[in-house]
Design a protein around this motif. Structure first.
Motif, PDB file in Angstrom:
ATOM      1  N   ALA A 141       3.927  -3.074   3.341  1.00  0.00           N
ATOM      2  CA  ALA A 141       4.109  -4.146   2.366  1.00  0.00           C
ATOM      3  C   ALA A 141       3.976  -5.488   3.072  1.00  0.00           C
ATOM      4  O   ALA A 141       4.174  -5.586   4.292  1.00  0.00           O
ATOM      5  N   ILE A 142       3.650  -6.499   2.280  1.00  0.00           N
ATOM      6  CA  ILE A 142       3.537  -7.845   2.834  1.00  0.00           C
ATOM      7  C   ILE A 142       4.136  -8.817   1.832  1.00  0.00           C
ATOM      8  O   ILE A 142       3.880  -8.724   0.630  1.00  0.00           O
ATOM      9  N   ASP A 143       4.952  -9.727   2.322  1.00  0.00           N
ATOM     10  CA  ASP A 143       5.615 -10.644   1.412  1.00  0.00           C
ATOM     11  C   ASP A 143       4.839 -11.954   1.293  1.00  0.00           C
ATOM     12  O   ASP A 143       3.767 -12.125   1.876  1.00  0.00           O
ATOM     13  N   GLY A 147       9.639  -4.297   1.143  1.00  0.00           N
ATOM     14  CA  GLY A 147       9.487  -3.608   2.409  1.00  0.00           C
ATOM     15  C   GLY A 147       8.594  -2.403   2.224  1.00  0.00           C
ATOM     16  O   GLY A 147       8.228  -2.043   1.104  1.00  0.00           O
ATOM     17  N   ALA A 148       8.230  -1.778   3.310  1.00  0.00           N
ATOM     18  CA  ALA A 148       7.278  -0.676   3.272  1.00  0.00           C
ATOM     19  C   ALA A 148       7.746   0.466   2.388  1.00  0.00           C
ATOM     20  O   ALA A 148       6.927   1.161   1.783  1.00  0.00           O
ATOM     21  N   ALA A 149       9.034   0.674   2.283  1.00  0.00           N
ATOM     22  CA  ALA A 149       9.561   1.805   1.524  1.00  0.00           C
ATOM     23  C   ALA A 149       9.571   1.561   0.016  1.00  0.00           C
ATOM     24  O   ALA A 149       9.796   2.493  -0.757  1.00  0.00           O
ATOM     25  N   TRP A 152       0.868  -1.177   0.000  1.00  0.00           N
ATOM     26  CA  TRP A 152       0.000   0.000   0.000  1.00  0.00           C
ATOM     27  C   TRP A 152       0.903   1.224   0.000  1.00  0.00           C
ATOM     28  O   TRP A 152       1.858   1.295   0.779  1.00  0.00           O
ATOM     29  N   LEU A 153       0.590   2.156  -0.846  1.00  0.00           N
ATOM     30  CA  LEU A 153       1.325   3.404  -0.943  1.00  0.00           C
ATOM     31  C   LEU A 153       0.330   4.547  -0.917  1.00  0.00           C
ATOM     32  O   LEU A 153      -0.871   4.342  -1.129  1.00  0.00           O
ATOM     33  N   ARG A 154       0.828   5.739  -0.668  1.00  0.00           N
ATOM     34  CA  ARG A 154      -0.075   6.887  -0.641  1.00  0.00           C
ATOM     35  C   ARG A 154       0.630   8.109  -1.220  1.00  0.00           C
ATOM     36  O   ARG A 154       1.858   8.200  -1.224  1.00  0.00           O
ATOM     37  N   GLN A 155      -0.191   9.019  -1.679  1.00  0.00           N
ATOM     38  CA  GLN A 155       0.341  10.274  -2.200  1.00  0.00           C
ATOM     39  C   GLN A 155      -0.568  11.403  -1.752  1.00  0.00           C
ATOM     40  O   GLN A 155      -1.750  11.456  -2.133  1.00  0.00           O
ATOM     41  N   ALA A 156      -0.011  12.260  -0.933  1.00  0.00           N
ATOM     42  CA  ALA A 156      -0.724  13.442  -0.496  1.00  0.00           C
ATOM     43  C   ALA A 156      -0.551  14.546  -1.528  1.00  0.00           C
ATOM     44  O   ALA A 156       0.398  14.544  -2.314  1.00  0.00           O
ATOM     45  N   ALA A 157      -1.454  15.510  -1.506  1.00  0.00           N
ATOM     46  CA  ALA A 157      -1.406  16.605  -2.468  1.00  0.00           C
ATOM     47  C   ALA A 157      -0.074  17.338  -2.364  1.00  0.00           C
ATOM     48  O   ALA A 157       0.343  17.731  -1.263  1.00  0.00           O
ATOM     49  N   GLY A 158       0.588  17.490  -3.485  1.00  0.00           N
ATOM     50  CA  GLY A 158       1.831  18.217  -3.524  1.00  0.00           C
ATOM     51  C   GLY A 158       3.049  17.457  -3.015  1.00  0.00           C
ATOM     52  O   GLY A 158       4.134  18.022  -2.901  1.00  0.00           O
ATOM     53  N   ALA A 197       5.295 -14.794   2.505  1.00  0.00           N
ATOM     54  CA  ALA A 197       5.108 -15.510   3.773  1.00  0.00           C
ATOM     55  C   ALA A 197       4.100 -14.821   4.678  1.00  0.00           C
ATOM     56  O   ALA A 197       3.781 -15.339   5.749  1.00  0.00           O
ATOM     57  N   GLY A 198       3.650 -13.648   4.280  1.00  0.00           N
ATOM     58  CA  GLY A 198       2.694 -12.928   5.099  1.00  0.00           C
ATOM     59  C   GLY A 198       3.326 -11.996   6.116  1.00  0.00           C
ATOM     60  O   GLY A 198       2.639 -11.484   7.002  1.00  0.00           O
ATOM     61  N   SER A 199       4.627 -11.766   5.991  1.00  0.00           N
ATOM     62  CA  SER A 199       5.314 -10.885   6.930  1.00  0.00           C
ATOM     63  C   SER A 199       5.125  -9.430   6.518  1.00  0.00           C
ATOM     64  O   SER A 199       5.455  -9.057   5.398  1.00  0.00           O
ATOM     65  N   PRO A 200       4.612  -8.603   7.420  1.00  0.00           N
ATOM     66  CA  PRO A 200       4.344  -7.208   7.080  1.00  0.00           C
ATOM     67  C   PRO A 200       5.493  -6.284   7.488  1.00  0.00           C
ATOM     68  O   PRO A 200       6.249  -6.581   8.423  1.00  0.00           O
ATOM     69  N   THR A 201       5.607  -5.187   6.793  1.00  0.00           N
ATOM     70  CA  THR A 201       6.491  -4.102   7.211  1.00  0.00           C
ATOM     71  C   THR A 201       5.724  -2.800   7.046  1.00  0.00           C
ATOM     72  O   THR A 201       4.813  -2.699   6.218  1.00  0.00           O
ATOM     73  N   TYR A 202       6.101  -1.803   7.861  1.00  0.00           N
ATOM     74  CA  TYR A 202       5.388  -0.529   7.883  1.00  0.00           C
ATOM     75  C   TYR A 202       6.371   0.623   7.906  1.00  0.00           C
ATOM     76  O   TYR A 202       7.451   0.530   8.502  1.00  0.00           O
TER      77      TYR A 202
END
Length: 122
Positions: free
Chosen positions: A48-50, A104-106, A34-40, A52-57
């Motif tokens: 992100a999730i791989d 990864g999340a980044a 999941w990614l996001r973009q704020a105005a400007g 194996a189901g391992s999440p990163t934030y």
């Protein structure tokens, strides 16, 4: 034909919760995000999730957001709690991370993207 369709965005008061969903068709991905973009601002990775189901934030959402997936439903979720005005953005789900990126999340190097769903926190 790969298709990612997000839903669940909307307007919410600060401190509230929203759950985003992303239905994926035509592809089974080792890494989804999941990614996001704020105005400007530039688009940023949120979670992100791989395979194996391992999440990163990313640090700003850690302990508030939860990424998960239901493989039987081919659906990716993002549960967002304790929302803040700075979480206001267009949120995108993404799949198929290019090989030069670490899952990864980044990570932002995805091939397939959804159309986005707006989340507004006030």
């Amino acid at each position: 034909h790969v298709q990612l369709v997000e839903s669940g965005g909307g307007s919410v008061d600060a401190g509230g919760s929203v759950r985003l969903s992303c239905v994926v068709s035509g592809y089974s991905s080792d890494c989804m995000g999941w990614l996001r973009q704020a105005a400007g601002k530039e688009r940023e990775g949120v979670a992100a999730i791989d395979r194996a189901g391992s999440p990163t934030y990313t640090y700003s959402v850690k302990d508030r957001f939860t990424i998960s997936q239901d493989n039987a439903k081919n659906t990716l979720y993002l549960q967002m709690n304790s929302l803040k005005p700075e979480d206001t953005a267009m949120y995108y789900c993404a799949a198929y991370l290019y090989s030069n990126w670490f899952c990864g999340a980044a990570a932002t190097g995805y091939k397939y993207w959804g159309q986005g769903t707006q989340v507004t926190v006030s």
